[in-house]
Scaffold this motif. Structure first.
Motif, PDB file in Angstrom:
ATOM      1  N   ILE A  65     -14.277 -25.972   6.379  1.00  0.00           N
ATOM      2  CA  ILE A  65     -15.631 -25.408   6.457  1.00  0.00           C
ATOM      3  C   ILE A  65     -15.680 -24.446   7.632  1.00  0.00           C
ATOM      4  O   ILE A  65     -15.215 -24.769   8.735  1.00  0.00           O
ATOM      5  CB  ILE A  65     -16.679 -26.517   6.626  1.00  0.00           C
ATOM      6  CG1 ILE A  65     -16.679 -27.450   5.411  1.00  0.00           C
ATOM      7  CG2 ILE A  65     -18.075 -25.919   6.822  1.00  0.00           C
ATOM      8  CD1 ILE A  65     -17.616 -28.622   5.566  1.00  0.00           C
ATOM      9  N   ASP A  66     -16.261 -23.258   7.404  1.00  0.00           N
ATOM     10  CA  ASP A  66     -16.351 -22.259   8.462  1.00  0.00           C
ATOM     11  C   ASP A  66     -17.827 -21.857   8.637  1.00  0.00           C
ATOM     12  O   ASP A  66     -18.640 -21.973   7.716  1.00  0.00           O
ATOM     13  CB  ASP A  66     -15.514 -21.033   8.112  1.00  0.00           C
ATOM     14  CG  ASP A  66     -15.301 -20.131   9.316  1.00  0.00           C
ATOM     15  OD1 ASP A  66     -15.659 -20.545  10.440  1.00  0.00           O
ATOM     16  OD2 ASP A  66     -14.812 -18.990   9.128  1.00  0.00           O
ATOM     17  N   TYR A  67     -18.125 -21.370   9.834  1.00  0.00           N
ATOM     18  CA  TYR A  67     -19.499 -20.939  10.135  1.00  0.00           C
ATOM     19  C   TYR A  67     -19.470 -19.515  10.680  1.00  0.00           C
ATOM     20  O   TYR A  67     -18.626 -19.150  11.498  1.00  0.00           O
ATOM     21  CB  TYR A  67     -20.142 -21.875  11.159  1.00  0.00           C
ATOM     22  CG  TYR A  67     -20.337 -23.280  10.654  1.00  0.00           C
ATOM     23  CD1 TYR A  67     -21.495 -23.646   9.980  1.00  0.00           C
ATOM     24  CD2 TYR A  67     -19.348 -24.242  10.859  1.00  0.00           C
ATOM     25  CE1 TYR A  67     -21.678 -24.947   9.501  1.00  0.00           C
ATOM     26  CE2 TYR A  67     -19.525 -25.540  10.389  1.00  0.00           C
ATOM     27  CZ  TYR A  67     -20.691 -25.882   9.719  1.00  0.00           C
ATOM     28  OH  TYR A  67     -20.868 -27.161   9.251  1.00  0.00           O
ATOM     29  N   LYS A  68     -20.411 -18.693  10.222  1.00  0.00           N
ATOM     30  CA  LYS A  68     -20.567 -17.329  10.720  1.00  0.00           C
ATOM     31  C   LYS A  68     -21.986 -17.164  11.268  1.00  0.00           C
ATOM     32  O   LYS A  68     -22.965 -17.534  10.618  1.00  0.00           O
ATOM     33  CB  LYS A  68     -20.351 -16.307   9.608  1.00  0.00           C
ATOM     34  CG  LYS A  68     -18.965 -16.343   8.978  1.00  0.00           C
ATOM     35  CD  LYS A  68     -17.890 -15.870   9.953  1.00  0.00           C
ATOM     36  CE  LYS A  68     -16.539 -15.813   9.264  1.00  0.00           C
ATOM     37  NZ  LYS A  68     -15.451 -15.400  10.208  1.00  0.00           N
ATOM     38  N   ASN A  69     -22.068 -16.622  12.462  1.00  0.00           N
ATOM     39  CA  ASN A  69     -23.368 -16.373  13.087  1.00  0.00           C
ATOM     40  C   ASN A  69     -23.701 -14.881  13.039  1.00  0.00           C
ATOM     41  O   ASN A  69     -22.836 -14.030  13.294  1.00  0.00           O
ATOM     42  CB  ASN A  69     -23.359 -16.842  14.539  1.00  0.00           C
ATOM     43  CG  ASN A  69     -23.150 -18.348  14.654  1.00  0.00           C
ATOM     44  OD1 ASN A  69     -23.741 -19.115  13.899  1.00  0.00           O
ATOM     45  ND2 ASN A  69     -22.297 -18.770  15.573  1.00  0.00           N
ATOM     46  N   PHE A  70     -24.953 -14.563  12.731  1.00  0.00           N
ATOM     47  CA  PHE A  70     -25.390 -13.163  12.773  1.00  0.00           C
ATOM     48  C   PHE A  70     -26.887 -13.121  13.092  1.00  0.00           C
ATOM     49  O   PHE A  70     -27.577 -14.159  13.072  1.00  0.00           O
ATOM     50  CB  PHE A  70     -25.065 -12.428  11.465  1.00  0.00           C
ATOM     51  CG  PHE A  70     -25.690 -13.017  10.243  1.00  0.00           C
ATOM     52  CD1 PHE A  70     -26.916 -12.543   9.764  1.00  0.00           C
ATOM     53  CD2 PHE A  70     -25.055 -14.044   9.552  1.00  0.00           C
ATOM     54  CE1 PHE A  70     -27.486 -13.091   8.631  1.00  0.00           C
ATOM     55  CE2 PHE A  70     -25.630 -14.587   8.414  1.00  0.00           C
ATOM     56  CZ  PHE A  70     -26.842 -14.115   7.947  1.00  0.00           C
ATOM     57  N   ASN A 123     -36.124 -10.764  16.318  1.00  0.00           N
ATOM     58  CA  ASN A 123     -34.683 -11.019  16.212  1.00  0.00           C
ATOM     59  C   ASN A 123     -34.513 -12.472  15.782  1.00  0.00           C
ATOM     60  O   ASN A 123     -34.977 -13.390  16.477  1.00  0.00           O
ATOM     61  CB  ASN A 123     -33.961 -10.803  17.548  1.00  0.00           C
ATOM     62  CG  ASN A 123     -34.036  -9.361  18.015  1.00  0.00           C
ATOM     63  OD1 ASN A 123     -33.992  -8.457  17.204  1.00  0.00           O
ATOM     64  ND2 ASN A 123     -34.151  -9.158  19.308  1.00  0.00           N
ATOM     65  N   ILE A 124     -33.887 -12.693  14.665  1.00  0.00           N
ATOM     66  CA  ILE A 124     -33.710 -14.053  14.154  1.00  0.00           C
ATOM     67  C   ILE A 124     -32.219 -14.357  14.071  1.00  0.00           C
ATOM     68  O   ILE A 124     -31.449 -13.623  13.437  1.00  0.00           O
ATOM     69  CB  ILE A 124     -34.359 -14.215  12.763  1.00  0.00           C
ATOM     70  CG1 ILE A 124     -35.864 -13.958  12.848  1.00  0.00           C
ATOM     71  CG2 ILE A 124     -34.080 -15.606  12.194  1.00  0.00           C
ATOM     72  CD1 ILE A 124     -36.572 -14.034  11.519  1.00  0.00           C
ATOM     73  N   SER A 125     -31.812 -15.433  14.732  1.00  0.00           N
ATOM     74  CA  SER A 125     -30.418 -15.873  14.673  1.00  0.00           C
ATOM     75  C   SER A 125     -30.212 -16.739  13.427  1.00  0.00           C
ATOM     76  O   SER A 125     -30.995 -17.661  13.158  1.00  0.00           O
ATOM     77  CB  SER A 125     -30.059 -16.683  15.919  1.00  0.00           C
ATOM     78  OG  SER A 125     -30.185 -15.885  17.082  1.00  0.00           O
ATOM     79  N   VAL A 126     -29.188 -16.416  12.670  1.00  0.00           N
ATOM     80  CA  VAL A 126     -28.906 -17.116  11.418  1.00  0.00           C
ATOM     81  C   VAL A 126     -27.448 -17.584  11.429  1.00  0.00           C
ATOM     82  O   VAL A 126     -26.552 -16.845  11.847  1.00  0.00           O
ATOM     83  CB  VAL A 126     -29.158 -16.209  10.195  1.00  0.00           C
ATOM     84  CG1 VAL A 126     -28.819 -16.931   8.902  1.00  0.00           C
ATOM     85  CG2 VAL A 126     -30.604 -15.734  10.173  1.00  0.00           C
TER      86      VAL A 126
END
Length: 230
Positions: A26-31, A13-16
């Motif tokens: 500026i926005d950030y999305k985690n998946f 499982n790798i968090s990106v």
């Protein structure tokens, strides 16, 4: 596209975090990227199918199971050496194994005694257990997009079903009416397998102590056949 270059076998499982640049902010999305790495995602249920003993000129069937642990389908084609064409059939010899599923292929063996003329490559080594009349048939599994084929082995020994009855005709001679008499006959099993035998559909005047019984490999047994006139 995301390219993975896996070096280790296991579940991962790798968090990106992805950065998105808007004109005014500026926005950030985690998946999370989840994946599995296996040595070979498709394989046969057994590397070696030990079939024990097979009787000459008798049909023997065995099920070969191909398992696909991958999330994509695979095409599998099976091959065996041309010298084995007289002894083995595969049904089917090609199949598509669906993701996370399995596929059955039936092996049919029908082997005559001329198998003894096969080259030594297909025979068990002399130091193996039960090497006499022992054989090894390799089956090659060619899988699309997999460079190295898989090899599954069929190991077995051959034997006859020879069963010797000492007398084909039993002569009780002349006997008084209402007097029972018996004649001893021998039964011998020359096979490497235990065999079941039986005296069936006997006329009511004849009997044996045990109608149905077993003989072990190379065992010899004596049986009394009794005649009782009406």
């Amino acid at each position: 596209p995301i390219t993975l270059n896996a070096k280790y076998i296991g579940e991962f499982n790798i968090s990106v975090q992805m950065r998105i640049n808007y004109p005014d902010q500026i926005d950030y999305k985690n998946f999370i990227i989840k994946f599995s790495v296996v040595d070979m995602p498709i394989y046969s249920e057994k590397k070696i199918y030990d079939l024990d003993y097979i009787i000459y000129d008798k049909i023997f069937r065995e099920k070969l199971v191909i398992i696909n642990d991958a999330p994509i389908p695979y095409k599998v084609q099976l091959f065996f050496h041309k010298d084995l064409n007289d002894y083995i059939e595969l049904n089917p010899n090609l199949g598509y194994v669906q993701p996370k599923s399995s596929f059955d292929i039936w092996i049919k063996l029908n082997i005559s005694e001329n198998i003894k003329n096969l080259i030594s490559f297909f025979k068990k080594k002399k130091d193996e257990e039960n090497a006499e009349d022992g054989y090894i048939f390799p089956i090659k599994l060619v899988i699309n997009n997999v460079k190295v084929p898989l090899i599954t082995l069929l190991k077995f020994n051959m034997t006859s079903d020879k069963f010797i009855l000492s007398d084909r005709m039993i002569n009780f001679g002349k006997r008084p009416v209402d007097e029972s008499t018996k004649v001893k006959i021998s039964l011998e099993n020359k096979s490497k397998l235990a065999m079941k035998y039986g005296f069936i559909m006997l006329p009511k005047e004849f009997s044996v102590k045990t109608n149905i019984d077993f003989l072990l490999s190379n065992e010899k047994k004596f049986v009394d056949v009794i005649y009782t006139p009406n």
